[in-house]
Motif scaffolding. Structure first.
Motif, PDB file in Angstrom:
ATOM      1  N   ASP A   1      -1.406   5.203  -3.117  1.00 32.10           N
ATOM      2  CA  ASP A   1      -2.049   6.020  -4.163  1.00 32.10           C
ATOM      3  C   ASP A   1      -2.923   7.111  -3.560  1.00 32.10           C
ATOM      4  OD1 ASP A   1      -0.887   4.553  -6.142  1.00 32.10           O
ATOM      5  OD2 ASP A   1      -2.686   3.410  -6.681  1.00 32.10           O
ATOM      6  N   GLN A   2      -3.675   6.737  -2.521  1.00 34.00           N
ATOM      7  CA  GLN A   2      -4.575   7.714  -1.882  1.00 34.00           C
ATOM      8  C   GLN A   2      -3.776   8.847  -1.246  1.00 34.00           C
ATOM      9  OE1 GLN A   2      -8.097   7.706  -1.167  1.00 34.00           O
ATOM     10  NE2 GLN A   2      -8.439   6.115  -2.676  1.00 34.00           N
ATOM     11  N   ILE A   3      -2.658   8.504  -0.645  1.00 31.03           N
ATOM     12  CA  ILE A   3      -1.807   9.533  -0.029  1.00 31.03           C
ATOM     13  C   ILE A   3      -1.288  10.479  -1.110  1.00 31.03           C
ATOM     14  CG2 ILE A   3       0.433   9.907   1.091  1.00 31.03           C
ATOM     15  CD1 ILE A   3      -0.147   7.351   2.728  1.00 31.03           C
ATOM     16  N   GLN A   4      -0.844   9.883  -2.197  1.00 30.24           N
ATOM     17  CA  GLN A   4      -0.340  10.677  -3.319  1.00 30.24           C
ATOM     18  C   GLN A   4      -1.461  11.580  -3.856  1.00 30.24           C
ATOM     19  OE1 GLN A   4       2.786   8.704  -4.357  1.00 30.24           O
ATOM     20  NE2 GLN A   4       3.569  10.699  -4.990  1.00 30.24           N
ATOM     21  N   ALA A   5      -2.671  11.012  -3.993  1.00 22.72           N
ATOM     22  CA  ALA A   5      -3.797  11.793  -4.517  1.00 22.72           C
ATOM     23  C   ALA A   5      -4.158  12.937  -3.579  1.00 22.72           C
ATOM     24  CB  ALA A   5      -5.005  10.880  -4.741  1.00 22.72           C
ATOM     25  N   ALA A   6      -3.904  12.744  -2.281  1.00 22.80           N
ATOM     26  CA  ALA A   6      -4.219  13.798  -1.310  1.00 22.80           C
ATOM     27  C   ALA A   6      -3.065  14.800  -1.189  1.00 22.80           C
ATOM     28  CB  ALA A   6      -4.533  13.172   0.047  1.00 22.80           C
ATOM     29  N   GLY A   7      -2.069  14.655  -2.045  1.00 23.28           N
ATOM     30  CA  GLY A   7      -0.976  15.626  -2.073  1.00 23.28           C
ATOM     31  C   GLY A   7       0.193  15.276  -1.168  1.00 23.28           C
ATOM     32  N   GLY A   8       0.219  14.061  -0.629  1.00 28.33           N
ATOM     33  CA  GLY A   8       1.325  13.671   0.254  1.00 28.33           C
ATOM     34  C   GLY A   8       2.227  12.656  -0.402  1.00 28.33           C
ATOM     35  N   ARG A   9       3.235  12.232   0.344  1.00 29.49           N
ATOM     36  CA  ARG A   9       4.156  11.215  -0.179  1.00 29.49           C
ATOM     37  C   ARG A   9       4.368  10.109   0.847  1.00 29.49           C
ATOM     38  NH1 ARG A   9       9.523  12.833  -1.749  1.00 29.49           N
ATOM     39  NH2 ARG A   9       9.554  10.719  -2.528  1.00 29.49           N
ATOM     40  N   PRO A  10       4.061   8.857   0.493  1.00 30.48           N
ATOM     41  CA  PRO A  10       4.273   7.743   1.428  1.00 30.48           C
ATOM     42  C   PRO A  10       5.763   7.535   1.704  1.00 30.48           C
ATOM     43  CG  PRO A  10       3.589   6.941  -0.739  1.00 30.48           C
ATOM     44  CD  PRO A  10       3.488   8.425  -0.789  1.00 30.48           C
ATOM     45  N   ALA A  11       6.096   7.301   2.965  1.00 29.05           N
ATOM     46  CA  ALA A  11       7.487   7.040   3.341  1.00 29.05           C
ATOM     47  C   ALA A  11       7.835   5.585   3.063  1.00 29.05           C
ATOM     48  CB  ALA A  11       7.694   7.337   4.820  1.00 29.05           C
ATOM     49  N   ASP A  12       6.824   4.738   3.128  1.00 29.04           N
ATOM     50  CA  ASP A  12       7.053   3.305   3.066  1.00 29.04           C
ATOM     51  C   ASP A  12       5.707   2.621   3.051  1.00 29.04           C
ATOM     52  OD1 ASP A  12       5.881   2.802   5.754  1.00 29.04           O
ATOM     53  OD2 ASP A  12       7.596   3.984   6.406  1.00 29.04           O
ATOM     54  N   PHE A  13       5.724   1.309   2.874  1.00 33.36           N
ATOM     55  CA  PHE A  13       4.579   0.581   3.392  1.00 33.36           C
ATOM     56  C   PHE A  13       5.054  -0.659   4.111  1.00 33.36           C
ATOM     57  CE2 PHE A  13       3.984  -1.156  -1.059  1.00 33.36           C
ATOM     58  CZ  PHE A  13       4.100  -2.503  -0.775  1.00 33.36           C
ATOM     59  N   LEU A  14       4.392  -0.898   5.217  1.00 26.84           N
ATOM     60  CA  LEU A  14       4.673  -2.094   5.978  1.00 26.84           C
ATOM     61  C   LEU A  14       3.427  -2.956   5.874  1.00 26.84           C
ATOM     62  CD1 LEU A  14       6.845  -3.164   8.279  1.00 26.84           C
ATOM     63  CD2 LEU A  14       4.735  -3.076   9.560  1.00 26.84           C
ATOM     64  N   ASP A  15       3.594  -4.100   5.257  1.00 23.38           N
ATOM     65  CA  ASP A  15       2.476  -5.002   5.051  1.00 23.38           C
ATOM     66  C   ASP A  15       2.488  -6.033   6.175  1.00 23.38           C
ATOM     67  OD1 ASP A  15       0.646  -6.836   4.213  1.00 23.38           O
ATOM     68  OD2 ASP A  15       1.796  -7.517   2.461  1.00 23.38           O
ATOM     69  N   ILE A  16       1.457  -5.964   7.045  1.00 23.81           N
ATOM     70  CA  ILE A  16       1.430  -6.915   8.153  1.00 23.81           C
ATOM     71  C   ILE A  16       0.779  -8.243   7.737  1.00 23.81           C
ATOM     72  CG2 ILE A  16       1.539  -5.182   9.990  1.00 23.81           C
ATOM     73  CD1 ILE A  16      -1.505  -5.545  10.345  1.00 23.81           C
ATOM     74  N   GLY A  17       0.203  -8.264   6.536  1.00 23.49           N
ATOM     75  CA  GLY A  17      -0.311  -9.521   5.995  1.00 23.49           C
ATOM     76  C   GLY A  17      -1.490 -10.082   6.754  1.00 23.49           C
TER      77      GLY A  17
END
Ligand code: GDP
Ligand code: MN
Length: 390
Positions: free
Chosen positions: A273-289
């Motif tokens: 969400d923060q990336i989107q709010a800053a005008g970018g687009r997330p490629a993915d998320f990797l959750d290391i848990g």
């Protein structure tokens, strides 16, 4: 879990939904043989786990075995790019060869979970076919709906009401109601999250036939349906997702250009969400848990940068059980192996954050530190815009 069209049709067939005669083939020679046995006119349908094939050239008509062979050969050589596949498209590994059916009209039947209502909803539209998404947007009145009461299931009058909304009368209205009832049963019994028949065609002979089908099951309920579990070597699995699963991590592809390595799915979504709010687009998320090892962090980072679309990586770790120094060691290890191919931004907070930052600083790695998530997102967006891969 999303099935290919022919598997989706097999499932629906078990609930009494009529489908055309067909055969799945993996070679052009087999396509010719299938055409031979199915009759003169056949449809060749690319089996990829995405829709929008009609417009993209993934559905071809063929006259006779030789034509079928030639068209299948051409299909097997293409990567199909549709609005649902991403820019790189998908390879065509199998083709469904079906008898070609002539029809008078195309309808849409769907079932999905309406999260705002907390209910399963059945949908029907007399304007089916490849324009349905457009229709749903511009003429929402042309899509009719019935909510299923979870305690009683779809009631007969609801199925009849939807069949009537399709504008059908007599025998075909009865048939439509039976198909809609079958879709509801298939949905409930298999813990589906989406079922679609588009188009449900009314043939020249006045019969209803599911020409296309989509079935998606809820992965969280797969333990109740062991028959449906994908094979470990599923050729259609996302390679990054599969690689992450092998080291016990969760990878979700999102299609943008900023890779995210984060601990915890909640933090991962907030980061996106923060990336989107800053005008970018997330490629993915990797959750290391939580209880991640240094090795898994190293593999995880390599998986994130293996996506050729990634132009910057944001590492956002709120150390709790996970120690930031362990994550730092994993990152340093990964970049030693792969080289720092893209710029990356690191935000460490919580357990051993200072130790983690000190390790990164001492390693001589070029990276951007950040204190807050907002700052980290802004820096990652700037790095993705300005950065070029070396
Ligand atoms: P999608 O574009 O991925 O949804 O693929 P579909 O299987 O829905 O095919 C797209 C369109 O091709 C359908 O809406 C039909 O108009 C047409 N089509 C598919 N199968 C047949 C068939 O057996 N006979 C005829 N005449 N048209 C078909
Ligand atoms: Mn379709």
């Amino acid at each position: 879990m999303k099935f290919l069209e022919h598997r989706a049709k097999e499932i629906l067939f078990r609930y009494g939904i009529p489908i055309p005669k067909g055969e799945v083939v993996e070679t052009a020679a087999r396509a010719a043989a299938a055409a031979e046995s199915l009759g003169n006119r056949v449809v060749l349908k690319a089996q990829i786990p995405a829709g929008g094939r009609g417009r993209a050239g993934g559905i071809k008509f063929a006259l006779g075995p030789e034509d079928a062979r030639a068209k299948a050969e051409a299909l097997f050589k293409t990567r199909l790019i549709t609005p649902q596949t991403g820019k790189q498209g998908l390879p065509i590994r199998s083709i469904l060869v079906e008898e070609a059916v002539s029809f008078r009209s195309e309808f849409y039947i769907g079932a999905a979970v309406d999260r705002s209502q907390g209910r399963i909803v059945l949908l029907a539209s007399p304007r089916g076919g490849i324009e349905i998404e457009e229709t749903a947007r511009t003429k929402p009145d042309a899509v009719f709906r019935e909510e299923i009461d979870p305690f009683v299931g779809l009631l007969p009058y609801q199925a009849r009401r939807l069949a009537f909304a399709l504008g059908l009368t007599g025998e075909s209205q009865t048939q439509a109601a039976a198909i809609i009832t079958g879709v509801a049963r298939a949905f409930l019994q298999n813990d589906a999250s989406v079922i679609e028949i588009n188009p449900l065609a009314l043939t020249d002979e006045g019969r209803l036939l599911a020409l296309d089908a989509k079935v998606v099951l809820d992965d969280n309920a797969l333990f109740r349906h062991p028959d449906f579990r994908p094979p470990a070597d599923d050729p259609d699995a996302d390679p990054a997702e599969a690689a992450a699963a092998r080291v016990g991590l969760n990878y979700v592809r999102l299609g943008g250009d900023i890779g995210c390595l984060v601990n915890g799915a909640g933090l991962a979504m907030a980061t996106a969400d923060q990336i989107q709010a800053a005008g970018g687009r997330p490629a993915d998320f990797l959750d290391i848990g939580g209880g991640v090892s240094e090795d898994a962090v190293r593999e995880g980072f390599k998986i994130v940068v293996s996506d050729p679309g990634v132009r910057a990586v944001l590492i956002n770790v709120f150390g709790g059980i996970v120690r930031c120094d362990l994550v730092a060691r994993g990152l340093i290890g990964a970049t030693k192996e792969t080289g720092a191919r893209v710029p990356f931004v690191v935000r460490f907070q919580g357990t051993n954050a200072a130790e983690g930052r000190a390790l990164l600083a001492a390693s001589g790695l070029a990276y951007e530190p950040a204190e807050t998530m907002g700052e980290a997102a802004k820096k990652a967006v700037a790095a993705a815009r300005g950065g070029s891969r070396s």
